[in-house]
Design an enzyme around this catalytic site. Structure first.
Site, PDB file in Angstrom:
ATOM      1  N   THR A 131      23.704  46.232 -31.411  1.00 29.34           N
ATOM      2  CA  THR A 131      24.121  46.623 -29.964  1.00 29.34           C
ATOM      3  C   THR A 131      22.764  46.723 -29.191  1.00 29.34           C
ATOM      4  O   THR A 131      21.571  47.141 -29.683  1.00 29.34           O
ATOM      5  CB  THR A 131      25.068  47.737 -29.857  1.00 29.34           C
ATOM      6  OG1 THR A 131      25.018  48.213 -28.378  1.00 29.34           O
ATOM      7  CG2 THR A 131      24.247  48.936 -30.766  1.00 29.34           C
ATOM      8  N   ASP A 132      22.860  46.414 -27.944  1.00 32.78           N
ATOM      9  CA  ASP A 132      21.703  46.770 -27.043  1.00 32.78           C
ATOM     10  C   ASP A 132      21.550  48.435 -26.778  1.00 32.78           C
ATOM     11  O   ASP A 132      20.519  48.876 -26.264  1.00 32.78           O
ATOM     12  CB  ASP A 132      21.704  46.181 -25.636  1.00 32.78           C
ATOM     13  CG  ASP A 132      22.960  46.646 -24.821  1.00 32.78           C
ATOM     14  OD1 ASP A 132      23.955  47.157 -25.213  1.00 32.78           O
ATOM     15  OD2 ASP A 132      23.253  46.204 -23.629  1.00 32.78           O
ATOM     16  N   GLU A 133      22.661  49.146 -27.129  1.00 39.34           N
ATOM     17  CA  GLU A 133      22.408  50.694 -26.943  1.00 39.34           C
ATOM     18  C   GLU A 133      21.312  51.347 -27.662  1.00 39.34           C
ATOM     19  O   GLU A 133      20.755  52.415 -27.435  1.00 39.34           O
ATOM     20  CB  GLU A 133      23.842  51.165 -27.494  1.00 39.34           C
ATOM     21  CG  GLU A 133      24.834  50.740 -26.522  1.00 39.34           C
ATOM     22  CD  GLU A 133      26.255  51.365 -26.545  1.00 39.34           C
ATOM     23  OE1 GLU A 133      26.214  52.705 -26.768  1.00 39.34           O
ATOM     24  OE2 GLU A 133      27.549  50.773 -26.420  1.00 39.34           O
ATOM     25  N   TYR A 156      26.399  57.327 -32.154  1.00 39.25           N
ATOM     26  CA  TYR A 156      26.479  55.849 -32.557  1.00 39.25           C
ATOM     27  C   TYR A 156      25.610  55.062 -32.333  1.00 39.25           C
ATOM     28  O   TYR A 156      25.220  54.271 -33.113  1.00 39.25           O
ATOM     29  CB  TYR A 156      27.546  55.199 -31.455  1.00 39.25           C
ATOM     30  CG  TYR A 156      27.669  53.822 -31.373  1.00 39.25           C
ATOM     31  CD1 TYR A 156      28.234  53.105 -32.454  1.00 39.25           C
ATOM     32  CD2 TYR A 156      27.428  52.949 -30.286  1.00 39.25           C
ATOM     33  CE1 TYR A 156      28.450  51.695 -32.300  1.00 39.25           C
ATOM     34  CE2 TYR A 156      27.380  51.832 -30.301  1.00 39.25           C
ATOM     35  CZ  TYR A 156      27.863  51.086 -31.491  1.00 39.25           C
ATOM     36  OH  TYR A 156      28.029  49.626 -31.429  1.00 39.25           O
ATOM     37  N   LYS A 160      23.491  52.839 -35.257  1.00 38.80           N
ATOM     38  CA  LYS A 160      22.973  51.409 -35.361  1.00 38.80           C
ATOM     39  C   LYS A 160      21.573  51.197 -35.168  1.00 38.80           C
ATOM     40  O   LYS A 160      21.057  50.461 -36.002  1.00 38.80           O
ATOM     41  CB  LYS A 160      23.819  50.848 -34.046  1.00 38.80           C
ATOM     42  CG  LYS A 160      25.306  50.887 -33.909  1.00 38.80           C
ATOM     43  CD  LYS A 160      25.824  50.046 -35.077  1.00 38.80           C
ATOM     44  CE  LYS A 160      25.506  48.505 -34.860  1.00 38.80           C
ATOM     45  NZ  LYS A 160      26.297  47.747 -35.883  1.00 38.80           N
ATOM     46  N   TYR A 213      34.541  58.006 -16.133  1.00 40.67           N
ATOM     47  CA  TYR A 213      33.485  59.223 -16.429  1.00 40.67           C
ATOM     48  C   TYR A 213      32.492  59.294 -15.108  1.00 40.67           C
ATOM     49  O   TYR A 213      32.093  58.442 -14.597  1.00 40.67           O
ATOM     50  CB  TYR A 213      32.503  58.982 -17.600  1.00 40.67           C
ATOM     51  CG  TYR A 213      33.137  59.265 -18.896  1.00 40.67           C
ATOM     52  CD1 TYR A 213      33.616  60.343 -19.220  1.00 40.67           C
ATOM     53  CD2 TYR A 213      33.187  58.271 -20.075  1.00 40.67           C
ATOM     54  CE1 TYR A 213      34.261  60.842 -20.505  1.00 40.67           C
ATOM     55  CE2 TYR A 213      33.579  58.661 -21.188  1.00 40.67           C
ATOM     56  CZ  TYR A 213      34.336  59.767 -21.391  1.00 40.67           C
ATOM     57  OH  TYR A 213      34.809  60.337 -22.539  1.00 40.67           O
TER      58      TYR A 213
HETATM   59  N1  NAD Z   1      32.207  45.947 -28.938  1.00 45.27           N
HETATM   60  C1  NAD Z   1      31.161  45.803 -28.258  1.00 45.27           C
HETATM   61  O1  NAD Z   1      30.970  45.884 -27.037  1.00 45.27           O
HETATM   62  C2  NAD Z   1      29.778  45.591 -29.065  1.00 45.27           C
HETATM   63  C3  NAD Z   1      28.726  45.174 -28.663  1.00 45.27           C
HETATM   64  C4  NAD Z   1      27.617  44.987 -29.236  1.00 45.27           C
HETATM   65  C5  NAD Z   1      27.501  44.989 -30.804  1.00 45.27           C
HETATM   66  N2  NAD Z   1      28.591  45.375 -31.413  1.00 45.27           N
HETATM   67  C6  NAD Z   1      28.712  45.657 -32.811  1.00 45.27           C
HETATM   68  O2  NAD Z   1      29.348  44.806 -33.314  1.00 45.27           O
HETATM   69  C7  NAD Z   1      30.125  45.099 -34.382  1.00 45.27           C
HETATM   70  C8  NAD Z   1      31.730  44.919 -34.382  1.00 45.27           C
HETATM   71  O3  NAD Z   1      32.217  45.704 -33.241  1.00 45.27           O
HETATM   72  P1  NAD Z   1      33.550  45.702 -32.788  1.00 45.27           P
HETATM   73  O4  NAD Z   1      33.793  45.948 -31.169  1.00 45.27           O
HETATM   74  O5  NAD Z   1      34.349  44.450 -33.271  1.00 45.27           O
HETATM   75  O6  NAD Z   1      34.198  46.937 -33.431  1.00 45.27           O
HETATM   76  P2  NAD Z   1      35.590  47.472 -33.940  1.00 45.27           P
HETATM   77  O7  NAD Z   1      35.687  48.894 -33.830  1.00 45.27           O
HETATM   78  O8  NAD Z   1      36.480  46.544 -33.038  1.00 45.27           O
HETATM   79  O9  NAD Z   1      35.877  47.012 -35.480  1.00 45.27           O
HETATM   80  C9  NAD Z   1      35.143  47.387 -36.510  1.00 45.27           C
HETATM   81  C10 NAD Z   1      35.766  47.103 -37.704  1.00 45.27           C
HETATM   82  O10 NAD Z   1      35.058  47.715 -38.854  1.00 45.27           O
HETATM   83  C11 NAD Z   1      35.946  48.078 -39.887  1.00 45.27           C
HETATM   84  N3  NAD Z   1      35.162  49.032 -40.603  1.00 45.27           N
HETATM   85  C12 NAD Z   1      34.883  50.414 -40.034  1.00 45.27           C
HETATM   86  N4  NAD Z   1      34.341  51.073 -41.016  1.00 45.27           N
HETATM   87  C13 NAD Z   1      34.289  50.400 -42.180  1.00 45.27           C
HETATM   88  C14 NAD Z   1      33.912  50.506 -43.552  1.00 45.27           C
HETATM   89  N5  NAD Z   1      33.079  51.766 -43.738  1.00 45.27           N
HETATM   90  N6  NAD Z   1      33.965  49.360 -44.339  1.00 45.27           N
HETATM   91  C15 NAD Z   1      34.521  48.253 -44.097  1.00 45.27           C
HETATM   92  N7  NAD Z   1      35.093  48.045 -42.833  1.00 45.27           N
HETATM   93  C16 NAD Z   1      34.999  49.119 -41.930  1.00 45.27           C
HETATM   94  C17 NAD Z   1      37.082  48.364 -38.874  1.00 45.27           C
HETATM   95  O11 NAD Z   1      38.280  48.581 -39.782  1.00 45.27           O
HETATM   96  C18 NAD Z   1      37.172  47.421 -38.010  1.00 45.27           C
HETATM   97  O12 NAD Z   1      38.111  46.205 -38.663  1.00 45.27           O
HETATM   98  C19 NAD Z   1      29.684  46.695 -34.696  1.00 45.27           C
HETATM   99  O13 NAD Z   1      28.797  46.411 -35.649  1.00 45.27           O
HETATM  100  C20 NAD Z   1      29.225  47.006 -33.193  1.00 45.27           C
HETATM  101  O14 NAD Z   1      28.412  47.849 -33.416  1.00 45.27           O
HETATM  102  C21 NAD Z   1      29.716  45.722 -30.682  1.00 45.27           C
END
Ligand code: NAD
Length: 351
Positions: A131-133, A156, A160, A213
């Site tokens: 993530t960009d965070e 979080y 990451k 928020y």
């Molecule tokens: N959503 C965003 O805006 C965004 C932006 C940039 C990066 N990301 C990154 O992309 C990735 C996916 O994000 P998302 O929004 O789809 O997340 P999400 O929370 O929708 O999905 C996460 C998935 O991981 C699974 N999971 C969690 N803990 C686990 C574990 N210990 N073992 C196996 N599976 C596990 C969950 O069951 C779920 O299916 C993450 O790594 C997140 O940091 C997300």
């Protein structure tokens, strides 16, 4: 290809894109099915011959090791994470366990399974989705880029950031072919309705109050999930080992601007009077450590790999609203977890 967290928001969109496009690749989805993951998301590929689901935790070394033995993965796309900042403020340690320890476990098991003599041949790839965070918070000017120093400020983003460092350390120390992508905020179909865009859509559908928020002045860069998945595919195909790619929509809005935009499009979709749903917004006490602004410079991925987002905010938000309006059954099933019964009836009972 091992895909971790494939039952979540971005992972499921990725699998739904990739499994039909690459019928000769076997996609193994390892997911522990936390509240954020559900197998309804993957119904269209559930019976595909090149897709297989494994219920398990990425921090469980035995599961990961056995999977490597059984499937001889050459590629890992690692999505699995605890992903909600608010939850990380409430219970940070689960973020350390999954995001830090889980990532390190995957890296170490990949290193144990893969032949180091072939690290430079292009045979293997460990893609860590981040993530960009991790870069912290911007002031009114400037953009994050791949070289911005890390400055995570929530549990979080700290987890990451830590995972990103481990991924790069396995690249530097052991030569593991690692790529990291740091992406801005995603929105789109199948996002758990705790995140801003689906929260606003779902609450507006039900005419419930929408808490925002502070004064809603925080700025985020928004990317439609299909565009992120296309970026990941592009990076897998053409990105170089050891590189980092910043991915974003270059569509920055204050939270209040975005919420008003989404609400106005919901009103339009539901034939409500223009602006009616804006009255649902209520400003609430800010979250501790709430970063002011994120904005990603995406010139590297555009220039080197030719990727760019295909959807503007209007197209992406309208497609997302349409999906949530058409999928009320999904919404109910993920909120009350009845998708588990649905899944068993649909698939398990018949096999
Ligand atoms: N959503 C965003 O805006 C965004 C932006 C940039 C990066 N990301 C990154 O992309 C990735 C996916 O994000 P998302 O929004 O789809 O997340 P999400 O929370 O929708 O999905 C996460 C998935 O991981 C699974 N999971 C969690 N803990 C686990 C574990 N210990 N073992 C196996 N599976 C596990 C969950 O069951 C779920 O299916 C993450 O790594 C997140 O940091 C997300």
């Amino acid at each position: 290809m091992l895909v971790t967290g494939g039952a979540g928001f971005i992972g499921s969109n990725f699998l739904l894109r990739m499994a039909p496009r690459y019928p000769k690749v076997l996609f193994v989805n390892l997911d522990s099915l936390t509240y954020a993951g559900n197998l309804m998301n993957l119904a269209p590929v559930e019976k595909a011959e090149n897709y297989f689901f494994v219920h398990g935790d990425i921090s469980d070394r035995n599961i990961v090791r056995n999977l490597f033995r059984e499937y001889a993965f050459s590629t890992i796309v690692h999505f699995a994470a605890e992903s909600h900042v608010d939850r990380s403020v409430q219970s940070p340690l689960s973020f350390v366990e999954t995001n830090v320890l889980g990532t390190a476990t995957l890296l170490e098991e990949a290193r144990a399974a893969w032949n180091p003599d072939e690290f430079e041949t292009g045979r293997y790839r460990f893609h860590h989705v981040s993530t960009d965070e991790v870069y912290g918070s911007l002031g009114p000017e400037g953009l994050f880029s791949e070289t911005t120093p890390y400055d995570p400020r929530s549990p979080y983003s700290a987890s990451k950031a830590s995972a990103d460092h481990f991924a790069r350390a396995w690249g530097q120390t052991y030569g593991l072919p690692v790529v990291v992508s740091n992406c801005s905020n995603n929105y789109g179909p199948r996002q758990f309705p705790e995140k801003l865009v689906p929260l606003v859509i779902v609450r507006a559908m039900k005419e419930n109050e929408i808490p925002i928020y502070g004064k809603g002045e925080n700025i985020r860069d928004w990317l439609f999930v299909a565009d992120h998945c296309e970026a990941l595919e592009t990076i897998l195909l053409s990105g170089a080992d050891g590189e980092t790619y910043g991915v974003g929509g270059e569509t920055c809005r204050t939270n209040l601007e975005l919420v008003h935009f989404v609400l106005d499009r919901v009103d339009r979709a539901l034939n409500r009077p223009e602006g009616a749903s804006r009255a649902l917004v209520s400003l609430v006490k800010d979250r501790p450590g709430h970063d002011y602004r994120y904005a990603m410079d995406t010139s590297k991925v555009r220039r080197e790999l030719g990727w760019r987002p295909r959807h503007d905010l209007l197209q992406g938000i309208d497609a997302t609203i349409a999906w949530y309006l058409e999928n009320e059954e999904w919404l109910k099933a993920v909120l009350d977890e009845s998708w588990r019964r649905w899944y068993n009836e649909q698939y398990v009972a018949r096999t």
